[in-house]
Write a protein that holds these residues in place. Structure first.
Motif, PDB file in Angstrom:
ATOM      1  N   SER A 136       0.829  -1.206   0.000  1.00  0.00           N
ATOM      2  CA  SER A 136       0.000   0.000   0.000  1.00  0.00           C
ATOM      3  C   SER A 136       0.863   1.257   0.000  1.00  0.00           C
ATOM      4  O   SER A 136       0.500   2.268  -0.622  1.00  0.00           O
ATOM      5  N   SER A 137       2.006   1.211   0.657  1.00  0.00           N
ATOM      6  CA  SER A 137       2.923   2.357   0.640  1.00  0.00           C
ATOM      7  C   SER A 137       3.581   2.491  -0.725  1.00  0.00           C
ATOM      8  O   SER A 137       3.691   3.595  -1.273  1.00  0.00           O
ATOM      9  N   ILE A 167       5.847   5.395  -1.657  1.00  0.00           N
ATOM     10  CA  ILE A 167       6.500   5.517  -0.352  1.00  0.00           C
ATOM     11  C   ILE A 167       7.210   4.207  -0.021  1.00  0.00           C
ATOM     12  O   ILE A 167       6.613   3.123  -0.107  1.00  0.00           O
ATOM     13  N   PHE A 168       8.483   4.319   0.352  1.00  0.00           N
ATOM     14  CA  PHE A 168       9.288   3.145   0.655  1.00  0.00           C
ATOM     15  C   PHE A 168      10.002   3.344   1.996  1.00  0.00           C
ATOM     16  O   PHE A 168      10.053   4.461   2.519  1.00  0.00           O
ATOM     17  N   SER A 225      11.917   7.038  14.132  1.00  0.00           N
ATOM     18  CA  SER A 225      11.385   7.376  12.812  1.00  0.00           C
ATOM     19  C   SER A 225      11.896   8.775  12.480  1.00  0.00           C
ATOM     20  O   SER A 225      11.484   9.759  13.090  1.00  0.00           O
ATOM     21  N   LEU A 226      12.811   8.845  11.523  1.00  0.00           N
ATOM     22  CA  LEU A 226      13.547  10.086  11.284  1.00  0.00           C
ATOM     23  C   LEU A 226      12.784  11.095  10.438  1.00  0.00           C
ATOM     24  O   LEU A 226      12.889  12.306  10.671  1.00  0.00           O
ATOM     25  N   ASN A 227      12.025  10.630   9.470  1.00  0.00           N
ATOM     26  CA  ASN A 227      11.421  11.597   8.546  1.00  0.00           C
ATOM     27  C   ASN A 227      10.055  11.200   7.999  1.00  0.00           C
ATOM     28  O   ASN A 227       9.626  11.737   6.980  1.00  0.00           O
ATOM     29  N   THR A 228       9.373  10.261   8.648  1.00  0.00           N
ATOM     30  CA  THR A 228       8.052   9.878   8.124  1.00  0.00           C
ATOM     31  C   THR A 228       7.098  11.072   8.097  1.00  0.00           C
ATOM     32  O   THR A 228       6.237  11.161   7.214  1.00  0.00           O
ATOM     33  N   LYS A 262       3.311  12.767   0.127  1.00  0.00           N
ATOM     34  CA  LYS A 262       4.106  12.813  -1.091  1.00  0.00           C
ATOM     35  C   LYS A 262       4.961  11.559  -1.164  1.00  0.00           C
ATOM     36  O   LYS A 262       5.236  10.922  -0.134  1.00  0.00           O
ATOM     37  N   PRO A 263       5.395  11.177  -2.356  1.00  0.00           N
ATOM     38  CA  PRO A 263       6.290  10.019  -2.474  1.00  0.00           C
ATOM     39  C   PRO A 263       7.618  10.304  -1.784  1.00  0.00           C
ATOM     40  O   PRO A 263       8.027  11.461  -1.634  1.00  0.00           O
TER      41      PRO A 263
END
Length: 203
Positions: free
Chosen positions: A12-13, A18-19, A146-149, A163-164
């Motif tokens: 779904s990501s 999104i990865f 979680s650094l930048n989600t 955004k991707p």
């Protein structure tokens, strides 16, 4: 169910571009049982933890998730819902968490208890529950940063959208608790908070 969530979270990501990039401070012995304590800034945190943690896991989360199409499936089966405004609900939730730990299931508990209301997000203070639980069961805690989600999707994306991009997740080495007593819960809480805060500041 965990395998399905892991696959669903990834697919779904990926469909949205999104990865997840997962870095481990050291190799983790996934045969052991842990309490996972991540910071919380995005609804993507559940998917990222599902991808990063390789053993059987159970999330503790707000009972509103029971109403979700996908989240409701998990919180009616393998996860533990909790009403954050009810002390009785919290007591029952942690009792269930204790039972799951005794069964060898790794618990995922967001120690902030909620997603920050500020943007850019700040690291809130941690609640004591997961740290007392870890000490009582002599189970290691794994801090996860979680650094930048939040840059990809903050909260539920209702305000700023999504955004991707690549979400960078750092899995710290386990913090052992076998030598601690319940009186050390505050110190353990502060240690884990400091570990995550320092990693965020470095980033």
């Amino acid at each position: 169910m965990n395998k399905f969530r892991r696959v669903w979270g990834f697919i779904s990501s990926a469909v949205a571009g999104i990865f997840y990039n997962i870095d481990y401070e050291q190799p983790i012995d996934w045969k052991r049982t842990y309490i996972i304590c991540p910071n919380h800034t995005s609804n993507l945190d559940v998917s990222s933890i599902s991808v990063a943690i390789k053993n059987n896991i159970c999330f503790m989360g707000k009972d509103e998730l029971l109403d979700g199409l996908v989240t409701g499936l998990f919180f009616r089966t393998i996860d533990i819902p909790v009403n954050r405004d009810s002390k009785m609900s919290a007591f029952r939730a942690f009792k269930k968490a204790s039972e799951r730990l005794q069964e060898g299931v790794t618990m995922v508990i967001f120690p902030e208890g909620t997603i920050t209301d500020t943007f850019p997000p700040e690291l809130y203070s941690f609640k004591n529950g997961p740290f007392r639980l870890a000490i009582e069961h002599k189970i290691p805690i794994i801090p996860v940063t979680s650094l930048n989600t939040w840059k990809i999707l903050w909260d539920d994306a209702a305000k700023f959208g999504s955004k991707p991009g690549v979400c960078n997740i750092f899995v710290h080495k386990p913090v052992e608790t076998a030598h601690l007593t319940v009186d050390d819960a505050d110190a353990l809480r502060d240690e884990v908070h400091s570990i995550i805060k320092q990693k965020l500041e470095q980033a």
